[in-house]
Motif scaffolding. Sequence first.
Motif, PDB file in Angstrom:
ATOM      1  N   THR A   1       0.830  -1.206   0.000  1.00 10.68           N
ATOM      2  CA  THR A   1       0.000   0.000   0.000  1.00 10.68           C
ATOM      3  C   THR A   1       0.865   1.256   0.000  1.00 10.68           C
ATOM      4  N   SER A   2       0.218   2.381  -0.272  1.00  8.59           N
ATOM      5  CA  SER A   2       0.797   3.714  -0.125  1.00  8.59           C
ATOM      6  C   SER A   2       2.120   3.875  -0.879  1.00  8.59           C
ATOM      7  N   ILE A   3       3.053   4.606  -0.274  1.00  8.67           N
ATOM      8  CA  ILE A   3       4.305   4.976  -0.932  1.00  8.67           C
ATOM      9  C   ILE A   3       5.132   3.752  -1.303  1.00  8.67           C
ATOM     10  N   LEU A   4       5.160   2.733  -0.455  1.00  5.50           N
ATOM     11  CA  LEU A   4       5.962   1.546  -0.759  1.00  5.50           C
ATOM     12  C   LEU A   4       5.426   0.815  -1.989  1.00  5.50           C
TER      13      LEU A   4
ATOM     14  N   ALA B   1       9.413  -0.239   9.432  1.00 11.05           N
ATOM     15  CA  ALA B   1       9.608   1.179   9.715  1.00 11.05           C
ATOM     16  C   ALA B   1      10.854   1.708   9.011  1.00 11.05           C
ATOM     17  N   ILE B   2      11.944   0.965   9.084  1.00  9.39           N
ATOM     18  CA  ILE B   2      13.197   1.410   8.483  1.00  9.39           C
ATOM     19  C   ILE B   2      13.096   1.422   6.963  1.00  9.39           C
ATOM     20  N   VAL B   3      12.515   0.383   6.382  1.00  8.72           N
ATOM     21  CA  VAL B   3      12.357   0.327   4.925  1.00  8.72           C
ATOM     22  C   VAL B   3      11.508   1.503   4.439  1.00  8.72           C
ATOM     23  N   ASP B   4      10.428   1.807   5.146  1.00  7.58           N
ATOM     24  CA  ASP B   4       9.583   2.927   4.758  1.00  7.58           C
ATOM     25  C   ASP B   4      10.372   4.234   4.770  1.00  7.58           C
ATOM     26  N   SER B   5      11.154   4.454   5.809  1.00  7.16           N
ATOM     27  CA  SER B   5      11.894   5.711   5.927  1.00  7.16           C
ATOM     28  C   SER B   5      13.003   5.821   4.895  1.00  7.16           C
TER      29      SER B   5
ATOM     30  N   ASN C   1      12.438  10.095  -7.189  1.00  7.88           N
ATOM     31  CA  ASN C   1      11.158   9.899  -7.877  1.00  7.88           C
ATOM     32  C   ASN C   1      10.095   9.147  -7.077  1.00  7.88           C
ATOM     33  N   VAL C   2      10.385   8.820  -5.814  1.00  9.53           N
ATOM     34  CA  VAL C   2       9.387   8.094  -5.029  1.00  9.53           C
ATOM     35  C   VAL C   2       8.292   9.035  -4.546  1.00  9.53           C
ATOM     36  N   LEU C   3       8.676  10.168  -3.971  1.00 11.22           N
ATOM     37  CA  LEU C   3       7.694  11.155  -3.541  1.00 11.22           C
ATOM     38  C   LEU C   3       7.327  12.055  -4.711  1.00 11.22           C
ATOM     39  N   GLY C   4       6.101  12.538  -4.737  1.00 10.77           N
ATOM     40  CA  GLY C   4       5.654  13.380  -5.846  1.00 10.77           C
ATOM     41  C   GLY C   4       6.456  14.656  -5.969  1.00 10.77           C
ATOM     42  N   ASN C   5       6.821  15.256  -4.839  1.00 14.97           N
ATOM     43  CA  ASN C   5       7.615  16.487  -4.819  1.00 14.97           C
ATOM     44  C   ASN C   5       9.009  16.130  -4.352  1.00 14.97           C
ATOM     45  N   SER C   6      10.009  16.398  -5.179  1.00 11.38           N
ATOM     46  CA  SER C   6      11.378  16.001  -4.854  1.00 11.38           C
ATOM     47  C   SER C   6      11.907  16.676  -3.596  1.00 11.38           C
ATOM     48  N   GLU C   7      11.243  17.797  -3.179  1.00  9.15           N
ATOM     49  CA  GLU C   7      11.678  18.502  -1.990  1.00  9.15           C
ATOM     50  C   GLU C   7      10.918  18.051  -0.746  1.00  9.15           C
ATOM     51  N   SER C   8       9.977  17.141  -0.902  1.00  8.07           N
ATOM     52  CA  SER C   8       9.104  16.779   0.211  1.00  8.07           C
ATOM     53  C   SER C   8       9.869  16.310   1.436  1.00  8.07           C
ATOM     54  N   HIS C   9      10.871  15.471   1.236  1.00  4.73           N
ATOM     55  CA  HIS C   9      11.588  14.908   2.377  1.00  4.73           C
ATOM     56  C   HIS C   9      12.678  15.822   2.896  1.00  4.73           C
ATOM     57  N   GLU C  10      13.084  16.819   2.110  1.00  9.07           N
ATOM     58  CA  GLU C  10      14.218  17.655   2.499  1.00  9.07           C
ATOM     59  C   GLU C  10      13.904  18.555   3.685  1.00  9.07           C
ATOM     60  N   LEU C  11      12.632  18.885   3.882  1.00  7.38           N
ATOM     61  CA  LEU C  11      12.234  19.745   4.984  1.00  7.38           C
ATOM     62  C   LEU C  11      11.546  18.968   6.103  1.00  7.38           C
TER      63      LEU C  11
END
Length: 244
Positions: A20-23, A148-152, A159-169
């Motif tokens: 499901t979800s991002i994975l 938990a670790i695999v998800d993080s 290219n996993v998150l829609g916005n490439s900056e999403s995880h940077e902040l």
Amino acid sequence: MMNIHILSLFPEMFTGVFGTSILKKAQEKEEVRLNIINFRDFSGNKHNKVDDYPYGGGAGMVLKPDPIFDAVESITDKSKKEPRIILLCPQGEQFSQKKAEELAQEEELIFICGHYEGYDERIREHLVTDEISLGDFVMTGGEIAAMAIVDSVVRLLPNVLGNSESHELDSFSTGLLEHPHYTRPVEYRGFKVPDVLLSGNHAVIDNWRREQSLKRTLERRPELLVSANLSVEDKKMIRKLKGE
């Protein structure tokens, strides 16, 4: 594509989380391949036994070395590069965003999920490259920690998150806790969105968000400020927030 292999006695535990979800999206985009291996298949005995009583006596059962060594070698024999082999255990390094970012640079990861009283020490000494713990508490097995670790880690891949900056902040990515977020409606049950976010002045908004991030970190996790990369302006804001 990153390859992640997970050795577990309960592979069915991963179906819902990894499907499901991002994975799920990350697999569909072929950014990651998730492979669950039941190391009971490498037991080498008719009863599929993977644990035994500890030498010297004591409570509980200990995972035998041979099924885990053989399961790992079934992967590494086919690998082009030496993978990181991660043992999930309470004695390991406490997991952090910094560790997630480090692991996200690898092409291949192997996670070993334990059960019972512990591992034969030869697994720890002669097979693994990393030992990781989620925190100072004990769980039944390593499966939930692996999820938990695999998800993080996977969410940090390109290219996993829609916005490439999403995880940077994200909280911890900058060394600080993340600033507050608001969305529509502007007013809900008498609670209003801060005026600064409606101003359209992006420089002022960025400054407000940075101050809020510092404020939240100071109030909730002040120890993070010790190692955070703080500018002269950040330090001025902190002194202001402290009322100095």
